[in-house]
Each structure stands twice: as C-alpha cells, then as structure tokens.
Design a protein around this motif. Structure first.
Motif, PDB file in Angstrom:
ATOM      1  N   SER B  92       0.692  13.154  -1.449  1.00 27.31           N
ATOM      2  CA  SER B  92       1.736  13.223  -2.471  1.00 27.31           C
ATOM      3  C   SER B  92       2.193  11.838  -2.938  1.00 27.31           C
ATOM      4  O   SER B  92       2.841  11.705  -3.956  1.00 27.31           O
ATOM      5  CB  SER B  92       2.940  13.987  -1.936  1.00 27.31           C
ATOM      6  N   ILE B  93       1.855  10.827  -2.171  1.00 23.82           N
ATOM      7  CA  ILE B  93       2.314   9.495  -2.574  1.00 23.82           C
ATOM      8  C   ILE B  93       1.134   8.577  -2.870  1.00 23.82           C
ATOM      9  O   ILE B  93       0.025   8.762  -2.349  1.00 23.82           O
ATOM     10  CB  ILE B  93       3.191   8.836  -1.471  1.00 23.82           C
ATOM     11  N   GLU B  94       1.423   7.620  -3.647  1.00 19.75           N
ATOM     12  CA  GLU B  94       0.394   6.639  -3.964  1.00 19.75           C
ATOM     13  C   GLU B  94       0.697   5.398  -3.122  1.00 19.75           C
ATOM     14  O   GLU B  94       1.814   4.889  -3.141  1.00 19.75           O
ATOM     15  CB  GLU B  94       0.455   6.301  -5.451  1.00 19.75           C
ATOM     16  N   ILE B  95      -0.293   4.917  -2.397  1.00 17.95           N
ATOM     17  CA  ILE B  95      -0.004   3.786  -1.514  1.00 17.95           C
ATOM     18  C   ILE B  95      -0.617   2.510  -2.078  1.00 17.95           C
ATOM     19  O   ILE B  95      -1.575   2.576  -2.858  1.00 17.95           O
ATOM     20  CB  ILE B  95      -0.520   4.031  -0.069  1.00 17.95           C
ATOM     21  N   PRO B  96      -0.084   1.333  -1.664  1.00 14.39           N
ATOM     22  CA  PRO B  96      -0.642   0.082  -2.173  1.00 14.39           C
ATOM     23  C   PRO B  96      -2.119  -0.049  -1.780  1.00 14.39           C
ATOM     24  O   PRO B  96      -2.504   0.331  -0.665  1.00 14.39           O
ATOM     25  CB  PRO B  96       0.192  -1.000  -1.472  1.00 14.39           C
ATOM     26  N   THR B  97      -2.905  -0.586  -2.670  1.00 17.17           N
ATOM     27  CA  THR B  97      -4.350  -0.743  -2.442  1.00 17.17           C
ATOM     28  C   THR B  97      -4.632  -1.509  -1.156  1.00 17.17           C
ATOM     29  O   THR B  97      -5.539  -1.198  -0.407  1.00 17.17           O
ATOM     30  CB  THR B  97      -4.974  -1.533  -3.613  1.00 17.17           C
ATOM     31  N   ILE B  98      -3.777  -2.505  -0.895  1.00 19.88           N
ATOM     32  CA  ILE B  98      -4.009  -3.387   0.238  1.00 19.88           C
ATOM     33  C   ILE B  98      -3.965  -2.646   1.583  1.00 19.88           C
ATOM     34  O   ILE B  98      -4.573  -3.068   2.555  1.00 19.88           O
ATOM     35  CB  ILE B  98      -2.988  -4.559   0.200  1.00 19.88           C
ATOM     36  N   VAL B  99      -3.249  -1.502   1.600  1.00 17.29           N
ATOM     37  CA  VAL B  99      -3.192  -0.727   2.843  1.00 17.29           C
ATOM     38  C   VAL B  99      -4.583  -0.259   3.253  1.00 17.29           C
ATOM     39  O   VAL B  99      -4.937  -0.228   4.432  1.00 17.29           O
ATOM     40  CB  VAL B  99      -2.211   0.460   2.706  1.00 17.29           C
ATOM     41  N   HIS B 100      -5.397   0.113   2.267  1.00 12.28           N
ATOM     42  CA  HIS B 100      -6.771   0.531   2.585  1.00 12.28           C
ATOM     43  C   HIS B 100      -7.526  -0.612   3.253  1.00 12.28           C
ATOM     44  O   HIS B 100      -8.300  -0.404   4.191  1.00 12.28           O
ATOM     45  CB  HIS B 100      -7.515   0.955   1.313  1.00 12.28           C
ATOM     46  N   TYR B 101      -7.285  -1.803   2.750  1.00 10.30           N
ATOM     47  CA  TYR B 101      -7.936  -2.971   3.331  1.00 10.30           C
ATOM     48  C   TYR B 101      -7.483  -3.172   4.783  1.00 10.30           C
ATOM     49  O   TYR B 101      -8.302  -3.262   5.707  1.00 10.30           O
ATOM     50  CB  TYR B 101      -7.608  -4.215   2.495  1.00 10.30           C
ATOM     51  N   ASP B 102      -6.147  -3.217   4.951  1.00  7.25           N
ATOM     52  CA  ASP B 102      -5.612  -3.445   6.301  1.00  7.25           C
ATOM     53  C   ASP B 102      -6.112  -2.393   7.283  1.00  7.25           C
ATOM     54  O   ASP B 102      -6.509  -2.695   8.404  1.00  7.25           O
ATOM     55  CB  ASP B 102      -4.083  -3.416   6.260  1.00  7.25           C
ATOM     56  N   LEU B 103      -6.056  -1.140   6.807  1.00  8.86           N
ATOM     57  CA  LEU B 103      -6.465  -0.049   7.679  1.00  8.86           C
ATOM     58  C   LEU B 103      -7.955  -0.183   8.034  1.00  8.86           C
ATOM     59  O   LEU B 103      -8.357   0.027   9.190  1.00  8.86           O
ATOM     60  CB  LEU B 103      -6.180   1.272   6.960  1.00  8.86           C
ATOM     61  N   GLY B 104      -8.748  -0.554   7.037  1.00  7.55           N
ATOM     62  CA  GLY B 104     -10.186  -0.722   7.276  1.00  7.55           C
ATOM     63  C   GLY B 104     -10.453  -1.769   8.340  1.00  7.55           C
ATOM     64  O   GLY B 104     -11.232  -1.545   9.272  1.00  7.55           O
TER      65      GLY B 104
END
Lengths: 171, 805
Positions: B92-104
């Motif tokens: 339901s929410i849009e998260i900052p793109t950078i979170v995908h990076y950090d999580l990766g």
C-alpha cells in the motif's frame, strides 16, 4: 578396526617407541618380585647405564606413580658400581664386551637387567630384552637368569615373552 | 561495504503519518525530538526514541527511520533488515528506491542471495528511470549481484572440510586475526586487537602460542620488539612467518606507508630487527609476506605504481649474495584491479593462497588458491568453504596440506575477527624433517650450518639451514622419492655428509631427526669424533598397513579383539574429550597424564589377561626410533688429513666419510623390518696389512732396568685405551716391547717379549678380544742407542683403526 585406523591416523594417540618401552618397564615391576632384602624401602631405583634413549619420557611415565606401592627413582650413570644399588638396570646402546663385563659383575645380585633390542642379551646373561618392532614377541625373557638373580617373574609375563634359555651347546 | 551515504535527503512524503493522531502528547514530543535528531544525523540519539514510538504505534516512516539509524551504526547494520523488509512487503505504500539497495546489500551479507538479487535488480531498474542517476550505487549494486551469483554457484558445492573456531586462550572476546603457523603446526603467531568498538585507538599486539602436548594450543603471550622505543610512534603489525619459524616478518610504518622488516623470535622478544632492502621497501605500502620453505622466494603485497590496481602481490628471488632481488608482479592472472592481499606460498612450492576483492568473490575479501604449472599461474580458484560474504583473510596451511588457519569476522556483529581452523582432509605428499642438532660432550646447541644437495640432479638446494643456536632446532621440507645429501658444518668438527633418502609416498609424513656430534678424547687428545643420527618416524598412514597385517590373525582371536577395541576406544575417548574440552594448563597436564595412564593400563591389562594381540597392535602403531652411529677417527690422529673428497653435482666438497641414513626403513614391508646391526668387523686384525691400519694414537710405557711389570703410573692411561677399544669395533692395538742395549741380545729379546706379553695380558684381562691385539717383542730398541737408555726400555702401544673396504 576402522575406529583404530581413523583415530590413529589423526596422530592423536600414537605413542613413540620409548613411551611404550617406559610403560613396559613400569609394568614389568608390577609382575615380578625381588627378594625381600632388596626391597626393604619403598623405592624402585631404575638405573639407565650410559646411553639414555628415553629423555624426559621416563620421568613422565614413572615419577608420581607407584608400582606395587613403591615409588620410582630414576638414576642415570656411567659407573658400574652405581648399578649395585638399583633394582632395575637398563642398557640401550652398549658394546658386547662391556656388556659381558657388566652382566658378570651383576651376576646373582638381585637386579633385573633389561636390554633395549640388544642382540643376544638374554643369551649373554641378561634377564629381559626388548625385541625390534614387528617381532613375534615384544620382549624376551631368560627365566633361568632371573632365578639366578633371585627374581620371581609372574607366569603372566612369561606367557607373553619369547623364552630364552641358557645356551645348551656350552661345555 | 560502505553505508555512509546521504540517506537523509530522501524524503518521506509518500509515507502516510495516519497514526499521528494515536500518539499522546508526550509521545508526539518524543517523535518530534527523534525526527529532529535524525535530520541532524544524530542517529544514536534518534534510535532509542524511534524504538519506543514503534512500540506503541504502527508507522512505516518510523520503521524506515529505525532501519536507517541501524544502517548508520557500526556494528548493528543487520538489525535494519527486519524493518526494511517489513516496509518493502507493504504494497500500500511506496518506499524510497534506496531501500531496495540497502536491503539488497544486507541480504547479500546474510547469505540471502536470491532476495538480494531481486532487491538490487529492482533498485537498478527504478533508479535508472530517475533523472538523478545514482551512478556509484548502481555500479555497486551490479557488483553485488555478481557476488551473489558467484556465491550461489560456489556455496552450493558441498565441501568435505571441517571448520572449527579456535577456542580460548587463542580466541577471546577481543579481535584475533592474521594467524600464521610454522609448517609443522607447532607454533602460531597472530594479531590481537583489544578494545575494538570501545576504545578510540584499539591496542594491537603480536601474539605467539606453541602447541602443548595433546595437540592443544598453549597460553599465548605477546611478542615485544627489541628497542621498542625506536618504533613507539609507528604502527607495528605481523607480516609473515617462515615455515621453520626462524624468521618473523613485521610491518612497521605510519598509516599507509608501511615497510617490511625481518626479525627472529627469542622467547617473548623479536630481535635482530632489520628492514628489508630497497627492492622490497618503497615509499608506498608494503604489507603481508610469505617466504617459500626453501627460503629462496619472497611473496609480498605492495601498492607501488605499475601494478594492476589496488594492492598487488609481488615475488622476489634471493640473489647470489643472499639478498632479495628486484620484485616481479605476479601478473594479471593473480592480480586484479581490486586489492590482493595476504599471500601464502605453501611448502609444496607450487601452490599459493591469497585473498582478493576481485576474481570470483562472494563478497569482501575471499581466499583463493592458484598453482604454478609450467611456469604459469593457473586461474585462481575460490576456496569456497571458508569464505563468507565478509572479509576472509590471512589463510595459512600446514605442510601436509590438511590443516589451515584463517581469520574472519563471520558470525560476529562487532566486526571482530576470530581465528578458525579448517581440516581439508586432503594431504599433500611431502616429508617434513624436524630436527635438533647438538655438539660436544655433553651435547649442547651451537652454531651449525646445514647445506642440502639434491643427489639426483646434483643441484644444491639454495637454502642454507641454520639451526637455531639456542635450541639447535631446524625444519626442512622435502618432496618424495628423492635422495638428499645433507652437509653439516660446524667449526670444531669435520664437515659431515649424511645421505637421506625420502621414499616415494602418496601421503605426508614427518621425520624427527636428532644429530649428535661428540669428540672422542684419549689422554687429552681428540682422536676422532662420534656422530649419532636418530630418526624417528611419525608416519600418519603406516597404521593402515599395520592394521591390515593384523587383520589376518583377528578371526582366530575374536575375544582378544573385542577387548582391544574397547581399550583402544577408551584411550581415544579420553584424548578426544580432552581435546574438545580445551582448557587450562592443569588440564593439559592432566591430559598428558591420562595418556600415560591409558598406556600403562593398556599394557597392564594385556599382561594381566595374557593378551598378545593388544601388544602386537600397540607395537605396530608405535613410532620407531632409527639410530645410526658412526665414529670417525682422525687419520694419523690428524684432523686435517681426515677429509674425503666428495663430488656432488658440480661442487667438490671435503667431508668425513658419508653416512647413510636409513630413512626408508619404516616404509618397507614388515617382514624386512628386522633391525640389523652393522656387520661386525670380521677381519683379522693380526693378518691385516699395515697399509689398512690408520694409526690414531700412540702411547708409550717406560720401564725400570730389567723390569717387565707395568708401572702403576700407566694404569690410568691403559684404562682409557681399553675403553676406546671396547667402545669401537674397528679399533685394534699393536703392542711392541723393547729393551735398552745393555746385556745379552737373547736375554733382551726375551725381556722385550715379556714386557709386551704383560701388556697383552692386561688388555685380555680387561675383556679385549685377543684378536685385536698384535703383541711382539723386538729386543733392543734401535733408537736412542748412544743416548738415553731410559727411553729404550719401553712398550709402545699404537692404537689403530682398521680401514674397511
């Protein structure tokens, strides 16, 4: 057999030659009797004559342990007369002629003589001799000599030894 | 991995703050403070406040900020995963793109490689649509995807090795890293950093530990530098250790300008510290070192210009003068544009281990292996098993190729390193000779030099072994199926040539060698020397043969066999549990005591039950001592005449007669293993040609007029001579009687015979074989005729060694 093979190959409990020989000597003392006069105190004196192949191994094995309630004392000596006071005399690297002289000197004294893979040790008048690795028996005993020294060797020990008798072709 | 990025600038407008209303006033104040701290990059202050708010409400912006705070800590980055993962799953929410990076990146760290690839791919896809292209992060994301793909490939290959973390006292709550071992795995040096994460400047020290009985590492002690004041303002760290443990290498310098020094370990000190030459040390960084087992090659790390990027591995060869030559870059097969570090040249002399951030790594530094074939390095192979997604560094392997040591920060959130041991179960066929050499009477360690020649190629092995003058110990490593000549030189003794045959073998074994050099003295003269070589094999695989020899007999005596198994098992259990329950010195002593106890009991039980099989198996498993003893008498009693010419390859050297060391015996089939004594000298001393007699000593007994009784003054000397003859098979004597010129010739001849015979009788009475004594009366002495007749009345005793064909 796998148990032995696997664990031995790790080198965890392979003993060295002289650790084993020290352990034999310790046990020999348990399976024989000296005449009472010789053991009037509480100590077994082991004399190592001249060549000492044991190093610290012998102390590690003997010191602090008792065989038949007797403590051990290790003496290293170059002198024949020092052997008179011991219960066990050990010979490793020795020339035959010197050996004959010594065995003759110790003749009939209540002293157990042990040879370290010395050729003809028991034939020449020694009591117990270690045999080389992979021999049929690990040690040989001349019980006649033992008797002459007034030492009684347990039949259990005799069962495991190659028995040597005094040379019969003597005349 | 670098997380210090400008994460703050990311805005959170898309995150709803719908739960704001649920907070009470003090909580609202707390959140406000937390956000304020967060925006001022005071994450350590913001984090506890956010965590409290998170307990009372569900707010994705708070969760995001908690994750971001964790990401900015040094040691708790991984705690961000749970928070980021939660918000990333919320559709339901849009998260900052950078979170995908950090999580990766975090998934990669935690071995969740598939998820890491998903997140990083999403990041690359989303950010490439963005006009503010985040180039650095995209590049890193691509690199990390590569790591993950490598990791999926490498970590799915099963490995046979066992990996264990070393216990106390080696590893502690502090950081231990950079382990280095001697080839016999008896000594380890490593680094310890105390106060990591607590102190601003953690205290580092170089530690040393020796194996104690029971195969357990003893209490480590720190090594300090001689004249340490000199280096007080510089950083000092461990750089390398030679396989024989005689040379230690250290890095000394400021910041990135580190240089390599060599030194020797003397108890708890590093002494004789010397900076390596200018071929090795430059104004750039010079780091870790590995020296080949023959001492001819030095591998080291440097970031000097002209490399392939980052730090590279270089090799230098010892030149004729014994110094290090101009270094060669190992080339692009080994070195990449990233950092290469911690080289380790195995004693097999063909394998190199090193760590790299390039090649096929699964993240951070990984350990790689490469072999030299036809003069070229082959493609480095990721070692796989010990490597983690974090830095894996400093791999060192013992000589048999089975036991390796390395350090890693794996499973340790404090980024502290621990030292691990890996058992590769894949031995390399080499022979490790561990020896000790002693001189004199009584024998003591001294200054000795050992040169080694390869007998087949005739080439001198370049390395000269210098046993430690303190302990007399040396360590040599040889490949199988070769014949070597060891030439041992020490000032006071003749150079000795010992031939050692290293048999063909497909496995590893150790040879313990003890060399004793003793002078033989007779009446204040040194007339010769005795050399004793004791070889004891510790053949790790012979036991299999021994077992199979015994197996034939086993069915006949099942009872004994069961009994034996039980006993042996007990021994094994005692030693194994002792190994697992590592512990204090008391326990070590206890362990050793238990081993002796087990052995004593084993033998006692066997005697008690008259059990020959136990004794046979024990016998077969015993390490044997193999003793060679040679006595060299000086020719004509003159040391300088006693050398023989030996030609080895192109070298001509002079030594005492060569000695054959029977190194191969322990590998022969059991039936041939009967110890043979040196053949007795059968030769008849009396019939031997005088040219075969090497006269080593002359002694003269003088007599009063008309006397033939041995004077008392001579007794002591005669005893000494007797002892020499008794101790040496090849020694004989000539006893020659003489008289003065007074009186009748016939009478004199008879008197001279009587004198000689009395001496003969003395020796025979003292157990000397008659065969060894050549006694003769010569009548009147030919010399001193006109002078001193006291010198004519004599018996000459010439001690000689019968030369053998």
């Amino acid at each position: 057999m796998l148990v032995v093979a696997a664990s031995m190959s790790k080198g965890m409990c392979q003993y060295s030659e002289y650790e084993v020989k020290a352990a034999y000597i310790f046990n020999f003392a348990k399976f024989l009797e000296w005449p009472t006069s010789k053991l009037n105190n509480d100590t077994i004196i082991l004399a190592i004559y001249k060549d000492d192949p044991f190093g610290v191994v012998i102390e590690k094995t003997m010191v602090g342990r008792k065989a038949n309630n007797k403590v051990w004392k290790i003496v290293r000596t170059n002198k024949l007369k020092d052997l008179d006071n011991c219960q066990i005399a050990f010979f490793s690297d020795i020339q035959k002629y010197e050996l004959v002289k010594i065995l003759d000197h110790l003749n009939s004294k209540p002293i157990l003589t042990i040879g370290d893979e010395i050729i003809d040790f028991c034939e020449l008048g020694g009591t117990i001799n270690f045999t080389p690795q992979f021999s049929e028996y690990q040690f040989e005993i001349n019980n006649e000599i033992a008797k002459a020294h007034r030492i009684v060797i347990s039949h259990k020990l005799l069962l495991l030894a190659k028995i040597v008798t005094n040379s019969e072709d003597e005349f | 991995m670098n997380f210090i990025r400008n994460i703050l600038l990311v805005l959170f407008l898309m995150l709803t703050l719908e739960n704001w209303a649920q907070l009470n006033s003090s909580e609202k104040r707390m959140l406000k403070n937390a956000n304020s701290y967060f925006e001022h990059e005071e994450f350590d202050k913001a984090l506890p406040l956010f965590l409290k708010i998170n307990e009372v409400t569900v707010d994705y912006s708070v969760k995001y900020r908690i994750g971001a705070c964790y990401l900015n800590t040094i040691y708790y980055k991984l705690k961000a995963i749970a928070f980021f993962e939660e918000i990333s799953k919320e559709e339901s929410i849009e998260i900052p793109t950078i979170v995908h990076y950090d999580l990766g990146i975090l998934f990669h760290y935690t071995y969740r490689f598939d998820e890491a690839i998903d997140q990083l791919s999403k990041f690359i896809q989303l950010s490439s649509q963005n006009e503010n292209l985040d180039k650095a992060n995209i590049a890193n994301a691509k690199k990390t995807i590569g790591y993950c793909k490598n990791a999926i490939e490498i970590t799915t290959v099963p490995f046979k090795a066992e990996i264990d973390v070393l216990r106390h006292p080696i590893n502690t709550m502090e950081s231990e890293y950079c382990p280095m071992i001697t080839a016999d795995e008896q000594t380890m040096v490593y680094m310890r950093a105390v106060g990591l994460g607590k102190l601003e400047n953690p205290v580092t020290s170089i530690m040393i530990s020796h194996k104690e009985s029971g195969n357990i590492w003893g209490n480590p002690i720190p090594l300090t530098l001689e004249n340490s004041v000199k280096y007080a303002k510089l950083s000092v760290s461990l750089a390398g250790l030679s396989p024989d443990g005689q040379t230690i290498f250290i890095n000394i310098g400021i910041g990135l300008n580190q240089d390599i020094y060599s030194g020797a370990i003397k108890q708890s000190k590093i002494v004789e510290i010397k900076k390596l030459n200018k071929n090795i040390n430059t104004n750039f960084y010079e780091g870790r070192v590995s020296i080949s087992s023959d001492g001819t090659e030095l591998y080291f790390v440097s970031d000097r210009p002209g490399g392939f990027g980052g730090t590279d591995i270089y090799k230098s060869i010892r030149n004729r003068r014994g110094d290090w030559g101009a270094p060669i870059n190992l080339g692009e097969v080994i070195n990449t544009q990233y950092n290469e570090n911690s080289p380790f040249k195995h004693p097999d002399n063909v394998t190199i281990f090193f760590s790299s951030e390039g090649h096929k790594t699964i993240g951070g530094n990984d350990i790689f292996k490469s072999k030299i074939e036809n003069g070229f390095w082959n493609e480095p192979e990721n070692l796989g098993f010990p490597n983690s997604t974090k830095d894996d560094l400093y791999f060192a392997l013992n000589a048999n190729g089975q036991i390796g040591y390395f350090s890693t920060s794996k499973n340790n959130i404090y980024n502290k390193h621990n030292i691990f041991k890996v058992n590769l179960k894949d031995p390399i066929p080499l022979t490790l000779v561990k020896g000790v050499i002693k001189l004199g009477n009584p024998p003591k360690p001294g200054k000795v030099e050992i040169k080694v020649y390869d007998k087949e190629t005739g080439l001198k092995v370049k390395y000269i072994y210098n046993p430690s003058p303190e302990t007399g110990k040396y360590l040599m490593i040889f490949p199988p199926a070769k014949n070597y000549d060891l030439v041992i030189s020490s000032g006071e003794f003749l150079p000795q040539l010992i031939n050692v045959y290293i048999p063909y073998q497909t496995y590893f074994y150790e040879l313990y060698q003890e060399i004793l050099l003793e002078p033989i003295n007779l009446q204040n003269n040194t007339i010769g020397e005795k050399i004793t070589v004791n070889n004891t094999f510790y053949d790790l695989y012979k036991t299999y043969e021994a077992d199979s020899i015994l197996l034939d007999d086993l069915p006949k005596q099942p009872k004994y066999y069961d009994h034996l198994l039980e006993l042996v098992e007990n021994i094994i259990q005692t030693s194994d549990t002792m190994r697992i329950n590592y512990a204090s010195t008391d326990n070590l002593k206890q362990h050793e005591k238990n081993n002796v106890e087990s052995l004593l009991n084993l033998i006692e039980q066997a005697i008690e039950t008259s059990d020959p099989v136990t004794l046979s198996i024990l016998d077969a498993n015993t390490r044997q001592k193999d003793k060679i003893k040679e006595t060299h008498f000086y020719v004509d009693g003159d040391k300088s005449k006693s050398l023989q010419m030996q030609i080895i390859g192109t070298d001509t050297i002079y030594t005492a007669p060569p000695i054959k060391s029977m190194s191969a015996t322990s590998l022969l089939p059991a039936s041939t293993l009967i110890k043979t004594e040196k053949p007795l000298v059968e030769s008849n001393f009396k019939l031997s040609a005088p040219s075969k007699r090497n006269y080593i000593h002359k002694y003269v007994v003088y007599y009063d007029i008309n006397k033939d009784k041995i004077p008392k003054s001579a007794t002591k000397d005669l005893e000494d001579i007797t002892q020499i003859i008794i101790n040496n098979q090849a020694i004989g004597i000539e006893v020659s009687g003489f008289t003065d010129s007074q009186g009748e010739k016939r009478y004199n001849l008879s008197l001279s015979r009587k004198r000689a015979q009395k001496v003969l009788k003395y020796f025979i009475d003292n157990n000397i074989e008659q065969n060894k004594i050549i006694a003769k009366g010569f009548g009147e002495a030919e010399d001193h005729k006109s002078g001193n007749s006291d010198k004519q009345r004599r018996v000459e005793i010439n001690v000689f060694e019968l030369k053998q064909e």
